[in-house]
Design a protein around this motif. Structure first.
Motif, PDB file in Angstrom:
ATOM      1  N   VAL A 112     -15.199   9.824  12.405  1.00 48.16           N
ATOM      2  CA  VAL A 112     -15.935   8.786  13.129  1.00 48.16           C
ATOM      3  C   VAL A 112     -15.638   8.985  14.608  1.00 48.16           C
ATOM      4  CG1 VAL A 112     -15.887   7.124  11.223  1.00 48.16           C
ATOM      5  CG2 VAL A 112     -14.038   7.107  12.918  1.00 48.16           C
ATOM      6  N   HIS A 113     -16.409   8.337  15.457  1.00 54.98           N
ATOM      7  CA  HIS A 113     -16.245   8.499  16.900  1.00 54.98           C
ATOM      8  C   HIS A 113     -15.219   7.525  17.462  1.00 54.98           C
ATOM      9  CE1 HIS A 113     -20.442   9.968  16.214  1.00 54.98           C
ATOM     10  NE2 HIS A 113     -19.999  10.936  16.992  1.00 54.98           N
ATOM     11  N   GLY A 114     -14.443   8.017  18.421  1.00 56.85           N
ATOM     12  CA  GLY A 114     -13.606   7.146  19.222  1.00 56.85           C
ATOM     13  C   GLY A 114     -14.357   6.759  20.479  1.00 56.85           C
ATOM     14  N   ASN A 115     -13.810   5.845  21.256  1.00 54.70           N
ATOM     15  CA  ASN A 115     -14.486   5.410  22.478  1.00 54.70           C
ATOM     16  C   ASN A 115     -14.509   6.484  23.557  1.00 54.70           C
ATOM     17  OD1 ASN A 115     -11.594   4.582  22.281  1.00 54.70           O
ATOM     18  ND2 ASN A 115     -11.855   4.081  24.445  1.00 54.70           N
TER      19      ASN A 115
ATOM     20  N   SER B  51     -14.947   1.416  19.608  1.00 53.20           N
ATOM     21  CA  SER B  51     -13.958   0.420  20.015  1.00 53.20           C
ATOM     22  C   SER B  51     -14.647  -0.853  20.487  1.00 53.20           C
ATOM     23  CB  SER B  51     -13.093   0.974  21.153  1.00 53.20           C
ATOM     24  OG  SER B  51     -13.828   0.980  22.371  1.00 53.20           O
ATOM     25  N   PHE B  52     -13.832  -1.844  20.821  1.00 50.72           N
ATOM     26  CA  PHE B  52     -14.352  -3.072  21.414  1.00 50.72           C
ATOM     27  C   PHE B  52     -14.930  -2.728  22.796  1.00 50.72           C
ATOM     28  CE2 PHE B  52     -14.584  -7.450  22.611  1.00 50.72           C
ATOM     29  CZ  PHE B  52     -14.588  -8.152  21.408  1.00 50.72           C
ATOM     30  N   ARG B  53     -16.075  -3.329  23.110  1.00 49.67           N
ATOM     31  CA  ARG B  53     -16.742  -3.007  24.383  1.00 49.67           C
ATOM     32  C   ARG B  53     -15.949  -3.549  25.563  1.00 49.67           C
ATOM     33  NH1 ARG B  53     -21.286  -1.065  26.252  1.00 49.67           N
ATOM     34  NH2 ARG B  53     -22.182  -0.832  24.169  1.00 49.67           N
ATOM     35  N   TYR B  54     -15.594  -2.655  26.494  1.00 47.26           N
ATOM     36  CA  TYR B  54     -14.899  -3.060  27.712  1.00 47.26           C
ATOM     37  C   TYR B  54     -15.578  -2.528  28.963  1.00 47.26           C
ATOM     38  CZ  TYR B  54     -12.860   1.650  27.233  1.00 47.26           C
ATOM     39  OH  TYR B  54     -12.687   3.006  27.087  1.00 47.26           O
ATOM     40  N   LYS B  55     -16.593  -1.660  28.801  1.00 53.17           N
ATOM     41  CA  LYS B  55     -17.405  -1.181  29.908  1.00 53.17           C
ATOM     42  C   LYS B  55     -18.668  -0.569  29.323  1.00 53.17           C
ATOM     43  CE  LYS B  55     -15.404   3.472  30.197  1.00 53.17           C
ATOM     44  NZ  LYS B  55     -14.758   4.478  31.074  1.00 53.17           N
TER      45      LYS B  55
ATOM     46  N   GLY C 113     -21.157   2.226  28.068  1.00 55.23           N
ATOM     47  CA  GLY C 113     -20.961   3.551  27.508  1.00 55.23           C
ATOM     48  C   GLY C 113     -21.155   3.547  26.002  1.00 55.23           C
ATOM     49  N   PRO C 114     -21.322   4.732  25.414  1.00 56.47           N
ATOM     50  CA  PRO C 114     -21.517   4.816  23.971  1.00 56.47           C
ATOM     51  C   PRO C 114     -20.222   4.558  23.202  1.00 56.47           C
ATOM     52  CG  PRO C 114     -21.389   7.019  24.910  1.00 56.47           C
ATOM     53  CD  PRO C 114     -21.363   6.052  26.057  1.00 56.47           C
ATOM     54  N   PHE C 115     -20.361   4.292  21.921  1.00 49.43           N
ATOM     55  CA  PHE C 115     -19.242   4.103  20.990  1.00 49.43           C
ATOM     56  C   PHE C 115     -18.349   2.917  21.372  1.00 49.43           C
ATOM     57  CE2 PHE C 115     -19.772   8.916  21.135  1.00 49.43           C
ATOM     58  CZ  PHE C 115     -20.793   8.906  20.177  1.00 49.43           C
ATOM     59  N   GLN C 116     -18.975   1.901  21.983  1.00 51.87           N
ATOM     60  CA  GLN C 116     -18.282   0.647  22.282  1.00 51.87           C
ATOM     61  C   GLN C 116     -19.183  -0.503  21.827  1.00 51.87           C
ATOM     62  OE1 GLN C 116     -16.540   0.289  26.229  1.00 51.87           O
ATOM     63  NE2 GLN C 116     -16.651   2.510  26.478  1.00 51.87           N
ATOM     64  N   TYR C 117     -18.580  -1.541  21.226  1.00 44.56           N
ATOM     65  CA  TYR C 117     -19.361  -2.593  20.586  1.00 44.56           C
ATOM     66  C   TYR C 117     -18.742  -3.967  20.830  1.00 44.56           C
ATOM     67  CZ  TYR C 117     -20.938   1.550  18.077  1.00 44.56           C
ATOM     68  OH  TYR C 117     -21.427   2.788  17.775  1.00 44.56           O
ATOM     69  N   THR C 118     -19.586  -4.964  20.930  1.00 41.92           N
ATOM     70  CA  THR C 118     -19.106  -6.338  20.911  1.00 41.92           C
ATOM     71  C   THR C 118     -18.785  -6.702  19.468  1.00 41.92           C
ATOM     72  OG1 THR C 118     -21.303  -7.268  20.560  1.00 41.92           O
ATOM     73  CG2 THR C 118     -20.618  -6.907  22.856  1.00 41.92           C
ATOM     74  N   GLU C 119     -18.113  -7.821  19.278  1.00 42.98           N
ATOM     75  CA  GLU C 119     -17.838  -8.297  17.923  1.00 42.98           C
ATOM     76  C   GLU C 119     -19.142  -8.486  17.144  1.00 42.98           C
ATOM     77  OE1 GLU C 119     -15.786  -9.313  14.655  1.00 42.98           O
ATOM     78  OE2 GLU C 119     -14.672  -8.998  16.521  1.00 42.98           O
ATOM     79  N   HIS C 120     -20.136  -9.049  17.805  1.00 41.22           N
ATOM     80  CA  HIS C 120     -21.428  -9.288  17.161  1.00 41.22           C
ATOM     81  C   HIS C 120     -22.101  -7.975  16.759  1.00 41.22           C
ATOM     82  CE1 HIS C 120     -25.176 -11.365  16.234  1.00 41.22           C
ATOM     83  NE2 HIS C 120     -25.818 -10.530  17.036  1.00 41.22           N
ATOM     84  N   GLN C 121     -22.051  -6.984  17.620  1.00 42.95           N
ATOM     85  CA  GLN C 121     -22.682  -5.695  17.312  1.00 42.95           C
ATOM     86  C   GLN C 121     -22.002  -5.013  16.129  1.00 42.95           C
ATOM     87  OE1 GLN C 121     -22.263  -3.977  21.255  1.00 42.95           O
ATOM     88  NE2 GLN C 121     -24.443  -4.266  21.712  1.00 42.95           N
TER      89      GLN C 121
ATOM     90  N   LEU D 193      -4.138  -7.146  13.628  1.00 43.54           N
ATOM     91  CA  LEU D 193      -3.396  -6.158  12.832  1.00 43.54           C
ATOM     92  C   LEU D 193      -2.956  -5.022  13.750  1.00 43.54           C
ATOM     93  CD1 LEU D 193      -5.225  -5.824   9.373  1.00 43.54           C
ATOM     94  CD2 LEU D 193      -2.890  -6.605   9.783  1.00 43.54           C
ATOM     95  N   ASN D 194      -1.931  -5.271  14.541  1.00 40.02           N
ATOM     96  CA  ASN D 194      -1.360  -4.257  15.431  1.00 40.02           C
ATOM     97  C   ASN D 194      -2.333  -3.786  16.503  1.00 40.02           C
ATOM     98  OD1 ASN D 194       1.019  -4.256  13.730  1.00 40.02           O
ATOM     99  ND2 ASN D 194      -0.152  -3.003  12.297  1.00 40.02           N
ATOM    100  N   ASP D 195      -3.252  -4.675  16.910  1.00 41.58           N
ATOM    101  CA  ASP D 195      -4.145  -4.342  18.017  1.00 41.58           C
ATOM    102  C   ASP D 195      -3.495  -4.797  19.322  1.00 41.58           C
ATOM    103  OD1 ASP D 195      -4.360  -7.061  17.517  1.00 41.58           O
ATOM    104  OD2 ASP D 195      -6.486  -7.164  18.014  1.00 41.58           O
ATOM    105  N   GLY D 196      -4.230  -4.669  20.404  1.00 50.59           N
ATOM    106  CA  GLY D 196      -3.704  -5.067  21.703  1.00 50.59           C
ATOM    107  C   GLY D 196      -4.353  -6.342  22.201  1.00 50.59           C
ATOM    108  N   GLU D 197      -3.745  -6.989  23.177  1.00 49.83           N
ATOM    109  CA  GLU D 197      -4.318  -8.181  23.772  1.00 49.83           C
ATOM    110  C   GLU D 197      -5.310  -7.840  24.873  1.00 49.83           C
ATOM    111  OE1 GLU D 197      -4.127 -11.298  22.737  1.00 49.83           O
ATOM    112  OE2 GLU D 197      -2.943 -10.499  21.061  1.00 49.83           O
ATOM    113  N   ASP D 198      -5.207  -6.626  25.445  1.00 47.07           N
ATOM    114  CA  ASP D 198      -6.170  -6.212  26.460  1.00 47.07           C
ATOM    115  C   ASP D 198      -7.495  -5.878  25.793  1.00 47.07           C
ATOM    116  OD1 ASP D 198      -4.772  -3.991  25.259  1.00 47.07           O
ATOM    117  OD2 ASP D 198      -5.741  -2.673  26.718  1.00 47.07           O
ATOM    118  N   LEU D 199      -8.587  -6.086  26.515  1.00 52.77           N
ATOM    119  CA  LEU D 199      -9.927  -5.922  25.949  1.00 52.77           C
ATOM    120  C   LEU D 199     -10.161  -4.523  25.366  1.00 52.77           C
ATOM    121  CD1 LEU D 199     -12.505  -7.543  25.487  1.00 52.77           C
ATOM    122  CD2 LEU D 199     -13.364  -6.685  27.677  1.00 52.77           C
TER     123      LEU D 199
END
Length: 221
Positions: A54-57, A91-95, A97-105, A135-141
């Protein structure tokens, strides 16, 4: 079935000091993203085991230089020797670009898979790049996990949920593995091996069917 998991950082043993015997004995290799495509191509060249990814950000280079001899399982279920593997990269969308998504997406991606999930009667391994929220994620976006992954795991109770994105070098207290109900959650950072066996009571689709349906359609003139 013995599976080699990879994510985020190329293993020096498999990249700088590679030899084919180091991947011998694995039935399947799975990349959770953010790896040099040529690294995956090298591994795929020296093994008969399917290499799924799968793709990373940070995998925008895959858009013009994808790993050769590998199988992308984004938004799909790949079944191999009776093991059903669901892929949801990014990953969670922070800017922008491709391979980034909001929770809704990301939740919408999962909703679009409902018919396939019903056809396969669930899945055994969830493969993502980002972790689940809490689950071991980060607090930063950039390193926030997805809440919809929690709901997906709770509903289907796969044997494994494997992800990358949160480098274990970030925090010495990050666990390699933890549990969510009956599901083992694995951070695939660099490399890690797991073993799993299919349910003997569940009908198995032949391996050739999975590979055949991914062949490009060639129109005949």
């Amino acid at each position: 079935m013995k599976i080699l998991l990879l994510a985020d950082e190329e293993s020096k043993a498999l990249w700088d000091f590679f030899s084919p015997d180091k991947i011998r004995g694995y039935d399947l290799i799975i990349s959770c993203g953010d790896l040099n495509p040529h690294y995956l191509t090298l591994l795929a060249t020296f093994t008969s085991a399917p290499l799924l990814y799968v793709h990373g950000n940070h995998d925008t280079r895959y858009l013009h230089d994808p790993p050769e001899g590998c199988i992308c399982i984004e938004d799909d279920i790949f079944e191999y020797r009776g093991i059903r593997i669901l892929g949801l990269g990014g990953s969670f969308r922070y800017k922008e670009g491709p391979f980034q998504y909001t929770e809704h997406q990301m939740a919408n991606r999962i909703r679009r898979l409902r018919r396939k999930l019903k056809s396969y009667k669930g899945f055994d391994i969830l493969v993502t790049h980002a972790p689940a929220r809490g689950l071991n994620d980060g607090e930063d976006l950039p390193h926030r996990g997805f809440e919809c992954f929690n709901r997906l795991v709770e509903e289907y109770s796969p044997s494994y949920f494997v992800h990358g994105h949160v480098h274990m070098s970030y925090n010495a207290n990050l666990p390699r593995c933890c549990q969510k109900g009956s599901t083992t959650v694995v951070n695939a950072y660099e490399k890690y091996a797991i073993e799993i066996e299919p349910d003997p009571n569940r009908p198995v689709r032949p391996d050739w069917w999975q590979l055949w349906k991914r062949l490009p359609i060639v129109s005949q003139l």
